[in-house]
Scaffold this active site. Structure first.
Site, PDB file in Angstrom:
ATOM      1  N   GLU A 112      -0.637   1.062  -6.263  1.00 17.11           N
ATOM      2  CA  GLU A 112      -0.683   2.590  -6.622  1.00 17.11           C
ATOM      3  C   GLU A 112       0.361   2.730  -7.833  1.00 17.11           C
ATOM      4  O   GLU A 112       0.298   3.604  -8.603  1.00 17.11           O
ATOM      5  CB  GLU A 112      -0.450   3.492  -5.456  1.00 17.11           C
ATOM      6  CG  GLU A 112      -1.442   3.554  -4.663  1.00 17.11           C
ATOM      7  CD  GLU A 112      -2.040   2.336  -3.561  1.00 17.11           C
ATOM      8  OE1 GLU A 112      -2.812   2.583  -2.912  1.00 17.11           O
ATOM      9  OE2 GLU A 112      -1.271   1.607  -3.559  1.00 17.11           O
ATOM     10  N   ASN A 145       0.881  -1.124  -0.090  1.00 14.34           N
ATOM     11  CA  ASN A 145       0.172  -0.127   0.002  1.00 14.34           C
ATOM     12  C   ASN A 145       0.663   1.174  -0.121  1.00 14.34           C
ATOM     13  O   ASN A 145       1.715   1.299   0.815  1.00 14.34           O
ATOM     14  CB  ASN A 145      -0.751  -0.005   1.207  1.00 14.34           C
ATOM     15  CG  ASN A 145      -1.839   1.171   1.057  1.00 14.34           C
ATOM     16  OD1 ASN A 145      -2.559   1.446   0.265  1.00 14.34           O
ATOM     17  ND2 ASN A 145      -1.524   2.162   2.096  1.00 14.34           N
ATOM     18  N   ASP A 165      -6.604  20.574  10.005  1.00 11.00           N
ATOM     19  CA  ASP A 165      -6.576  19.701   8.754  1.00 11.00           C
ATOM     20  C   ASP A 165      -7.457  20.351   7.685  1.00 11.00           C
ATOM     21  O   ASP A 165      -7.947  21.409   7.987  1.00 11.00           O
ATOM     22  CB  ASP A 165      -6.923  18.473   9.184  1.00 11.00           C
ATOM     23  CG  ASP A 165      -6.479  17.143   8.215  1.00 11.00           C
ATOM     24  OD1 ASP A 165      -6.449  17.246   7.205  1.00 11.00           O
ATOM     25  OD2 ASP A 165      -5.975  16.323   9.160  1.00 11.00           O
ATOM     26  N   TRP A 217      -2.946   7.099  11.014  1.00 10.37           N
ATOM     27  CA  TRP A 217      -3.386   6.197  10.192  1.00 10.37           C
ATOM     28  C   TRP A 217      -5.075   5.920  10.546  1.00 10.37           C
ATOM     29  O   TRP A 217      -5.167   5.501  11.484  1.00 10.37           O
ATOM     30  CB  TRP A 217      -2.807   4.557  10.272  1.00 10.37           C
ATOM     31  CG  TRP A 217      -1.515   4.740   9.724  1.00 10.37           C
ATOM     32  CD1 TRP A 217      -1.035   5.318   8.625  1.00 10.37           C
ATOM     33  CD2 TRP A 217      -0.579   3.814  10.149  1.00 10.37           C
ATOM     34  NE1 TRP A 217       0.376   5.010   8.128  1.00 10.37           N
ATOM     35  CE2 TRP A 217       0.545   3.880   8.964  1.00 10.37           C
ATOM     36  CE3 TRP A 217      -0.294   2.641  10.690  1.00 10.37           C
ATOM     37  CZ2 TRP A 217       1.586   3.021   9.115  1.00 10.37           C
ATOM     38  CZ3 TRP A 217       0.761   1.876  10.812  1.00 10.37           C
ATOM     39  CH2 TRP A 217       1.779   2.132   9.803  1.00 10.37           C
ATOM     40  N   TYR A 220      -0.230  10.342   4.619  1.00  9.18           N
ATOM     41  CA  TYR A 220      -0.915  10.575   5.915  1.00  9.18           C
ATOM     42  C   TYR A 220       0.100  11.396   6.497  1.00  9.18           C
ATOM     43  O   TYR A 220       1.445  11.495   6.279  1.00  9.18           O
ATOM     44  CB  TYR A 220      -0.667   9.417   6.859  1.00  9.18           C
ATOM     45  CG  TYR A 220      -1.178   7.764   5.870  1.00  9.18           C
ATOM     46  CD1 TYR A 220      -2.652   7.846   5.874  1.00  9.18           C
ATOM     47  CD2 TYR A 220      -0.335   7.054   5.592  1.00  9.18           C
ATOM     48  CE1 TYR A 220      -3.053   6.635   5.181  1.00  9.18           C
ATOM     49  CE2 TYR A 220      -0.748   5.931   4.697  1.00  9.18           C
ATOM     50  CZ  TYR A 220      -2.257   5.599   4.569  1.00  9.18           C
ATOM     51  OH  TYR A 220      -2.846   4.637   4.018  1.00  9.18           O
ATOM     52  N   ARG A 221      -0.588  12.386   7.422  1.00 10.51           N
ATOM     53  CA  ARG A 221       0.291  13.271   8.004  1.00 10.51           C
ATOM     54  C   ARG A 221       0.908  12.705   9.270  1.00 10.51           C
ATOM     55  O   ARG A 221       0.902  11.486   9.495  1.00 10.51           O
ATOM     56  CB  ARG A 221      -0.495  14.395   8.591  1.00 10.51           C
ATOM     57  CG  ARG A 221      -1.356  13.809   9.681  1.00 10.51           C
ATOM     58  CD  ARG A 221      -2.256  14.806  10.732  1.00 10.51           C
ATOM     59  NE  ARG A 221      -2.769  14.802  11.923  1.00 10.51           N
ATOM     60  CZ  ARG A 221      -3.958  15.034  12.313  1.00 10.51           C
ATOM     61  NH1 ARG A 221      -4.921  15.164  11.417  1.00 10.51           N
ATOM     62  NH2 ARG A 221      -4.225  14.605  13.541  1.00 10.51           N
TER      63      ARG A 221
END
Length: 484
Positions: free
Chosen positions: A235, A171, A284, A189, A175-176
């Site tokens: 991906e 994967n 965010d 996550w 993500y921050r």
């Protein structure tokens, strides 16, 4: 198609040549100051930015690379992101090839797909410089504190690589990452993400989960990490399809993962089972601070870089921000797949103020009673579209991208005693409005024309539209009236 940028530096050079890059040569503080500069630049439709002298960290910082629709198309090597949607539409068309031209077209599609798996290389620019053990220092990266009440320094465009501990399925996600200290990061996550599932399996097995994070990848790989792909779609296959050529990857030095060979910076490490640290708050893309929550911790054991690397990041907040054009690209690119999954759909729009998952406008070619409600339920069952909170359904003669026209239908075509569907279901991890985390109320608004078979017996009125002959006559005589 041959993709024009080998790496991030190639894309920056292309932006510079096109007049789409502004270099900031004076010292600038990554704590709040850069955030304010970038926010003003994005909202003015301004250029990509290269901060050459951040006062924290050792690397120059590239940001706002995708902040306009023009740059988003440049990043993907096209004039318009709709071109990619058309390519995907051609690939998923159900018709069988007919005759020689059909065979030739089918072979062309097969060759296009054959070229896209990642290409493994033994040596890579991303490993020109190596730091291990005590030499690892995340403070070399000019991470941002974006908003005053953020919980610290965050790295916002690190492409995170994991593998399912049992199946080996890879994967790639975005993500921050909150920097806890010079060698550890908080992994945000979210519950619906694939890396969360990988970590859960590793914890069940009592195993460490290897992780690699790449910064400053070529723009297509950077986009692919944001794409809402099903878990069984790699991906890097998708990135190869977008590029029209294979993405080069290299084995990490300390973990059993592969990363883009032309990344600027790579972090390698592991997440311990059961370990959590408080992460957040963070301003965010919702425009609000997300709360402090416990999240897994990455222990970084190795850092590799190119020579003279460039650090890439992004700012998220109340729209408009740089992630708006990224979301619009996803909307256009995935339209053919959404239409294949939900054939009722003619077109759809994700309004930027809806921050991707709060609202979806969809048009249908209505043929039977309650088809709008059928479309709503299908959307709520479709992968990450399941997180949508409000769906507005209009007829196919309404342009879903013209919000004034959508509002006209939604405000005028609805009897809320009959045309409003209320339900509940999963919502985004970051959603602050739901009364409990992870699920909440949803609404669907049927703003289509109503049929007698739906119980509407009054006869739906015809729209007031000028005759084409009169429109043509007035067009012809416009200047005669004294107008310019």
């Amino acid at each position: 198609m041959t993709f024009p940028y080998r790496d991030l530096k190639g894309y920056l050079a292309a932006l510079d040549k096109a007049g789409e890059l502004h270099r900031v040569g004076v010292p600038v503080d990554p704590t709040l100051e850069i955030s304010e500069i970038v926010t003003r630049t994005v909202r003015a439709g301004g250029p990509a930015l290269l901060f050459e002298r951040p006062v924290r960290g050792d690397l120059p910082m590239a940001i706002n690379l995708f902040g306009t629709h023009k740059r988003m198309a440049m990043a993907l090597g096209v004039d318009s992101v709709d071109e990619i949607g058309a390519r995907i539409g051609d690939l998923v068309r159900p018709e069988l090839p007919v005759g020689w031209s059909g065979i030739r077209e089918g072979l062309g599609k097969l060759m296009q797909l054959k070229s896209v798996p990642p290409k493994h290389v033994k040596r890579a620019p991303c490993q020109d410089v190596v730091y291990r053990g005590a030499d690892v220092d995340l403070n070399r990266l000019p991470g941002l504190q974006t908003w005053p009440d953020d919980g610290g320094i965050f790295h916002n465009y690190g492409l995170t690589h994991t593998r399912h501990p049992e199946t080996g399925k890879r994967n790639l996600g975005l993500y921050r990452l909150q920097q806890h200290d010079a060698r550890t990061l908080g992994m945000h996550w979210q519950i619906h993400k694939d890396s969360t599932a990988h970590h859960a399996v590793a914890e069940r097995l009592g195993q460490r989960l290897p992780v690699a994070i790449a910064f400053g990848c070529d723009p297509v790989v950077s986009y692919a990490a944001t794409a809402p792909l099903p878990s069984d779609i790699d991906e890097y296959l998708f990135a190869g399809f977008l590029r029209g050529e294979r993405v080069e990857t290299v084995d990490c030095l300390t973990v059993p993962l592969q990363v883009p060979a032309h990344a600027q910076v790579v972090l390698e490490g592991y997440v311990e089972p059961g370990e959590r640290h408080p992460e957040g708050p963070f301003g965010d893309h919702t425009g609000f601070y997300t709360p402090v929550e416990p999240f897994p911790v990455l222990h970084v054991e190795c850092v590799t870089t190119q020579r003279d690397p460039v650090y890439h990041t992004i700012i998220t907040s109340k729209p408009p921000q740089e992630d708006g054009p990224i979301g619009k690209a996803t909307e256009r690119i995935f339209l053919p797949l959404i239409k294949m999954l939900i054939p009722d759909i003619v077109d759809y729009d994700l309004p930027e103020p809806g921050v991707f998952h709060n609202c979806l406008v969809v048009s249908i070619s209505k043929r039977f009673p309650k088809q709008a409600q059928k479309a709503m339920h299908a959307i709520w069952g479709a992968h990450l579209l399941s997180l949508t909170k409000l769906i507005v359904v209009v007829d196919d003669d309404c342009d879903v991208h013209v919000y004034r026209e959508v509002a006209f239908r939604a405000f005028g075509n609805v009897d809320y005693a009959h045309d409003l569907l209320l339900t509940s279901g999963p919502v985004d991890h970051l959603d602050h409005a739901s009364y409990q985390q992870f699920w909440g109320g949803k609404a669907g608004v049927d703003a289509t024309r109503k049929l007698p078979s739906e119980g509407y017996s009054r006869g739906w009125p015809a729209p007031a539209v000028m005759s084409p002959a009169v429109v043509a006559q007035v067009d012809k005589r416009w200047k005669e009236y004294g107008f310019q």
